[in-house]
Design a protein around this motif. Structure first.
Motif, PDB file in Angstrom:
ATOM      1  N   ILE A  53      65.557  15.115  28.975  1.00 28.53           N
ATOM      2  CA  ILE A  53      66.025  14.520  29.139  1.00 28.53           C
ATOM      3  C   ILE A  53      65.727  12.864  28.802  1.00 28.53           C
ATOM      4  O   ILE A  53      67.054  12.360  28.339  1.00 28.53           O
ATOM      5  N   GLY A  54      64.904  13.248  27.620  1.00 28.82           N
ATOM      6  CA  GLY A  54      64.728  12.011  27.150  1.00 28.82           C
ATOM      7  C   GLY A  54      65.141   9.952  27.784  1.00 28.82           C
ATOM      8  O   GLY A  54      63.927   9.859  28.956  1.00 28.82           O
ATOM      9  N   ASN A  55      65.533   9.413  27.401  1.00 27.06           N
ATOM     10  CA  ASN A  55      65.663   8.117  28.591  1.00 27.06           C
ATOM     11  C   ASN A  55      66.797   8.088  29.540  1.00 27.06           C
ATOM     12  O   ASN A  55      66.283   7.236  30.410  1.00 27.06           O
ATOM     13  N   GLY A  56      66.820   9.520  29.688  1.00 28.54           N
ATOM     14  CA  GLY A  56      67.379   9.671  31.904  1.00 28.54           C
ATOM     15  C   GLY A  56      66.293  10.048  32.053  1.00 28.54           C
ATOM     16  O   GLY A  56      66.703  10.039  33.372  1.00 28.54           O
ATOM     17  N   ALA A  57      64.903  10.018  31.863  1.00 34.55           N
ATOM     18  CA  ALA A  57      64.503  10.508  33.029  1.00 34.55           C
ATOM     19  C   ALA A  57      63.408   9.260  33.842  1.00 34.55           C
ATOM     20  O   ALA A  57      63.034   8.796  34.995  1.00 34.55           O
ATOM     21  N   ILE A  58      64.124   7.451  33.170  1.00 37.90           N
ATOM     22  CA  ILE A  58      63.926   6.852  34.126  1.00 37.90           C
ATOM     23  C   ILE A  58      64.679   7.049  35.454  1.00 37.90           C
ATOM     24  O   ILE A  58      64.351   5.967  36.507  1.00 37.90           O
ATOM     25  N   ASN A  59      65.657   7.657  35.589  1.00 34.12           N
ATOM     26  CA  ASN A  59      66.743   7.761  37.144  1.00 34.12           C
ATOM     27  C   ASN A  59      67.177   8.543  37.264  1.00 34.12           C
ATOM     28  O   ASN A  59      67.988   8.870  38.178  1.00 34.12           O
ATOM     29  N   HIS A  60      66.776  10.233  36.165  1.00 34.15           N
ATOM     30  CA  HIS A  60      67.086  11.461  36.503  1.00 34.15           C
ATOM     31  C   HIS A  60      66.327  12.135  37.731  1.00 34.15           C
ATOM     32  O   HIS A  60      65.369  11.658  38.315  1.00 34.15           O
ATOM     33  N   PRO A  61      67.549  12.309  38.767  1.00 32.83           N
ATOM     34  CA  PRO A  61      67.283  13.330  39.747  1.00 32.83           C
ATOM     35  C   PRO A  61      66.109  14.275  40.084  1.00 32.83           C
ATOM     36  O   PRO A  61      66.554  14.713  39.215  1.00 32.83           O
ATOM     37  N   GLY A  62      64.755  14.119  40.796  1.00 34.53           N
ATOM     38  CA  GLY A  62      63.697  14.656  40.262  1.00 34.53           C
ATOM     39  C   GLY A  62      62.944  14.870  38.996  1.00 34.53           C
ATOM     40  O   GLY A  62      61.739  14.807  39.246  1.00 34.53           O
ATOM     41  N   VAL A  63      62.992  13.703  39.045  1.00 31.80           N
ATOM     42  CA  VAL A  63      62.244  13.241  37.683  1.00 31.80           C
ATOM     43  C   VAL A  63      61.537  11.636  37.847  1.00 31.80           C
ATOM     44  O   VAL A  63      60.159  10.898  37.873  1.00 31.80           O
ATOM     45  N   LYS A  64      62.436  10.437  37.721  1.00 32.31           N
ATOM     46  CA  LYS A  64      62.222   9.332  38.353  1.00 32.31           C
ATOM     47  C   LYS A  64      61.117   8.955  38.007  1.00 32.31           C
ATOM     48  O   LYS A  64      59.917   8.302  38.648  1.00 32.31           O
ATOM     49  N   ASP A  65      60.992   8.525  36.273  1.00 38.97           N
ATOM     50  CA  ASP A  65      59.796   8.130  35.933  1.00 38.97           C
ATOM     51  C   ASP A  65      60.058   6.846  34.802  1.00 38.97           C
ATOM     52  O   ASP A  65      60.275   6.247  34.260  1.00 38.97           O
ATOM     53  N   PRO A  66      58.812   5.829  35.772  1.00 36.00           N
ATOM     54  CA  PRO A  66      59.296   4.395  35.720  1.00 36.00           C
ATOM     55  C   PRO A  66      58.754   4.100  34.302  1.00 36.00           C
ATOM     56  O   PRO A  66      59.145   2.649  33.723  1.00 36.00           O
ATOM     57  N   LYS A  67      58.184   4.057  33.829  1.00 39.01           N
ATOM     58  CA  LYS A  67      57.309   4.245  32.903  1.00 39.01           C
ATOM     59  C   LYS A  67      57.995   4.742  31.442  1.00 39.01           C
ATOM     60  O   LYS A  67      58.084   3.926  30.165  1.00 39.01           O
ATOM     61  N   CYS A  68      58.945   5.627  31.717  1.00 36.95           N
ATOM     62  CA  CYS A  68      60.137   5.851  30.382  1.00 36.95           C
ATOM     63  C   CYS A  68      60.798   4.485  30.193  1.00 36.95           C
ATOM     64  O   CYS A  68      61.501   4.300  31.015  1.00 36.95           O
ATOM     65  N   HIS A  69      61.136   4.035  28.945  1.00 34.93           N
ATOM     66  CA  HIS A  69      62.108   2.763  28.363  1.00 34.93           C
ATOM     67  C   HIS A  69      62.146   2.965  27.084  1.00 34.93           C
ATOM     68  O   HIS A  69      61.678   4.045  26.085  1.00 34.93           O
ATOM     69  N   PRO A  70      63.392   2.401  27.072  1.00 32.27           N
ATOM     70  CA  PRO A  70      64.285   2.765  25.561  1.00 32.27           C
ATOM     71  C   PRO A  70      63.124   1.503  24.371  1.00 32.27           C
ATOM     72  O   PRO A  70      62.988   0.782  24.538  1.00 32.27           O
ATOM     73  N   THR A  71      63.417   2.275  22.810  1.00 32.51           N
ATOM     74  CA  THR A  71      62.650   1.922  22.547  1.00 32.51           C
ATOM     75  C   THR A  71      63.753   1.839  21.455  1.00 32.51           C
ATOM     76  O   THR A  71      64.146   2.862  20.612  1.00 32.51           O
ATOM     77  N   ARG A  72      64.499   0.461  20.565  1.00 37.39           N
ATOM     78  CA  ARG A  72      65.470   0.851  19.596  1.00 37.39           C
ATOM     79  C   ARG A  72      64.489   0.585  18.314  1.00 37.39           C
ATOM     80  O   ARG A  72      63.417  -0.214  18.423  1.00 37.39           O
TER      81      ARG A  72
END
Length: 119
Positions: A53-72
């Protein structure tokens, strides 16, 4: 610091691994988009799920990982057959690397990143 490590050609390795699992072990692969991660487990025959899921983990239902963030960052694939050694530089505000890609006719991955929170 210096160390010995293993480097693989990831695209080639994934193709090899997929074929081996499919052809020698009878693994059946299903690729789908899901509205929730729980949808992956609705079929009782499912044994393993690869969450890509990659960066989608930030707000994807069932995952919602607040520690995930994009890094350019930036990555370039170039030809430099003379490069044989992985090189990485770590710093407070940067990360750079040179990775020769094995069995690729001299291709080398050049990259750098560390702009946290920037897409």
């Amino acid at each position: 610091m210096s160390f010995t490590t293993l480097t693989i050609n990831a695209p080639a390795h994934l193709v090899w691994l997929y074929r081996k699992l499919r052809d020698e072990y009878g693994v059946h692969f299903i690729r789908r988009k899901l509205s929730s991660i729980q949808g992956a487990f609705l079929d009782s025959r499912v044994k393993v799920v690869f969450n890509c899921i990659g960066n989608g983990a930030i707000n994807h239902p069932g995952v919602k990982d607040p520690k995930c963030h994009p890094t350019r960052g930036q990555v370039v694939l170039t030809r430099a057959p003379q490069i044989k050694t992985n090189v990485m530089r770590h710093g407070k505000d940067y990360e750079t690397y040179i990775i020769p890609r094995p069995n690729s006719n001299g291709n080398v991955i050049l990259g750098g990143y560390l702009q946290k929170g920037v897409r």
